[in-house]
Motif scaffolding. Structure first.
Motif, mmCIF file in Angstrom:
data_model
loop_
_atom_site.group_PDB
_atom_site.id
_atom_site.type_symbol
_atom_site.label_atom_id
_atom_site.label_comp_id
_atom_site.label_asym_id
_atom_site.label_seq_id
_atom_site.Cartn_x
_atom_site.Cartn_y
_atom_site.Cartn_z
ATOM 1 N N SER A 207 0.851 -1.181 0.000
ATOM 2 C CA SER A 207 0.000 0.000 0.000
ATOM 3 C C SER A 207 0.889 1.235 0.000
ATOM 4 C CB SER A 207 -0.908 0.003 1.235
ATOM 5 O OG SER A 207 -1.653 1.200 1.313
ATOM 6 N N GLY A 209 0.256 5.343 -0.211
ATOM 7 C CA GLY A 209 -0.636 6.496 -0.331
ATOM 8 C C GLY A 209 -2.041 6.071 -0.700
ATOM 9 N N SER A 210 -2.546 6.581 -1.805
ATOM 10 C CA SER A 210 -3.900 6.266 -2.260
ATOM 11 C C SER A 210 -3.910 5.125 -3.275
ATOM 12 C CB SER A 210 -4.549 7.507 -2.886
ATOM 13 O OG SER A 210 -3.774 7.983 -3.975
ATOM 14 N N TRP A 211 -2.797 4.341 -3.315
ATOM 15 C CA TRP A 211 -2.677 3.270 -4.296
ATOM 16 C C TRP A 211 -2.342 1.946 -3.609
ATOM 17 C CZ3 TRP A 211 -3.120 4.250 -9.654
ATOM 18 C CH2 TRP A 211 -3.195 5.604 -10.008
ATOM 19 N N ARG A 225 -5.820 2.359 -7.940
ATOM 20 C CA ARG A 225 -6.305 3.274 -6.915
ATOM 21 C C ARG A 225 -7.119 2.513 -5.862
ATOM 22 N NH1 ARG A 225 -5.996 8.689 -7.897
ATOM 23 N NH2 ARG A 225 -7.678 8.997 -6.396
ATOM 24 N N LYS A 226 -6.944 2.896 -4.597
ATOM 25 C CA LYS A 226 -7.617 2.200 -3.514
ATOM 26 C C LYS A 226 -9.138 2.282 -3.625
ATOM 27 C CE LYS A 226 -3.959 2.544 -0.027
ATOM 28 N NZ LYS A 226 -3.572 3.071 1.304
ATOM 29 N N ASP A 227 -9.633 3.437 -4.125
ATOM 30 C CA ASP A 227 -11.086 3.573 -4.213
ATOM 31 C C ASP A 227 -11.678 2.753 -5.358
ATOM 32 O OD1 ASP A 227 -10.185 5.030 -6.369
ATOM 33 O OD2 ASP A 227 -10.979 6.954 -5.697
#
Length: 275
Positions: A207, A209-211, A225-227
């Motif tokens: 993991s 940041g946002s990735w 991307r995590k979302d």
């Protein structure tokens, strides 16, 4: 007789203003494409075209595997790096020696007969040597070390997982006709490695940041991307049971009595006296 009007050339200042305006437009377009809009370009992974690439935690290993299915064989350098650094190879006898806390297995390239704790055992497939690199059959590796393998039939990719590893599973969000981008780096400006359909299974290795750094079953690994990922259960690779030692088998269920003698004073030793 009519006079022709002469066209007035733009002044130097006007030409500079026009040139500056064009430069700003070009710079703005470049900034929009490179810094604002996602990169739409696709790129193939470096390993495509390789036979049987091996991945550990999403990272490509230097040596490939050989064979497939039950005849799959793994190169000794990868096993020494990832599974057990104490695996030895004796070039004189072309022997491979595997050592665990309670087991010692000795194998020889080209031979199905092996020794386990000095007792003969029969292998289904013999170790081999290719281009000077020893290769181990997968069977004893599973039995002694509990390694787990996922092999993709389409790409030939081999995902090697070690006993005791805990892996976060997940899936690309969306419907089967949706496309989730798997990128080479953790940036929307990085090239796309794969357009994943919604529901595509993933192994989450890291993991940032946002990735997530994730890997598909076909071996493709990159950033998503995590979302755009739904996390699932964690999967722990089972550690093979350790068979009891001879002493443990002999004393199992039997009481152990302890006795001791208290010593309050040491007996003098004349041999150590000095004048």
């Amino acid at each position: 007789m009519s006079r022709r009007r002469r066209r007035r050339r733009p002044s130097a200042g006007r030409r500079f203003t026009i040139f500056l305006g064009l430069c700003l437009i070009i710079a703005g377009a470049y900034l929009t494409v490179t810094e604002i809009l996602p990169n739409p370009l696709h790129e193939k992974p470096d390993w495509r075209g390789m036979d049987k690439p091996i991945f550990v935690e999403g990272k490509l290993q230097a040596e490939p595997a050989e064979g497939t299915g039950e005849q799959l064989m793994l190169p000794l350098p990868v096993l020494q790096k990832v599974v057990d650094p104490t695996i030895r190879y004796e070039s004189g006898t072309q022997s491979i020696i595997l050592t665990t806390p309670v087991r010692v297995m000795r194998l020889q390239t080209g031979q199905k007969k092996a020794q386990l704790n000095n007792k003969p055992v029969e292998l289904r497939f013999a170790p081999e040597e290719k281009d000077g690199v020893p290769y181990m059959p997968i069977q004893p590796l599973k039995e002694l070390y509990g390694v787990n393998i996922h092999e993709d039939a389409a790409t030939g990719a081999v995902i090697l997982m070690k006993a005791g590893d805990t892996i976060q599973m997940g899936a690309a969000k969306g419907q089967p006709d949706d496309k989730v981008k798997l990128r080479k780096e953790d940036s929307i400006h990085s090239p796309i490695l794969a357009d994943m359909k919604g529901g595509t299974p993933l192994r989450i290795w890291d993991s940032e940041g946002s990735w997530y750094f994730a890997q598909m079953d076909n071996g493709y690994s990159g950033y998503v991307r995590k979302d755009e990922v739904s996390l699932g259960d964690t999967k722990t690779i089972e550690i093979p049971p350790i068979p009891p030692t001879r002493a443990e088998r002999s004393w199992k269920g039997k009481p152990v009595n302890l006795a001791w003698e208290a010593v309050y004073q040491n007996k003098p030793d004349p041999a150590v006296w000095t004048d």
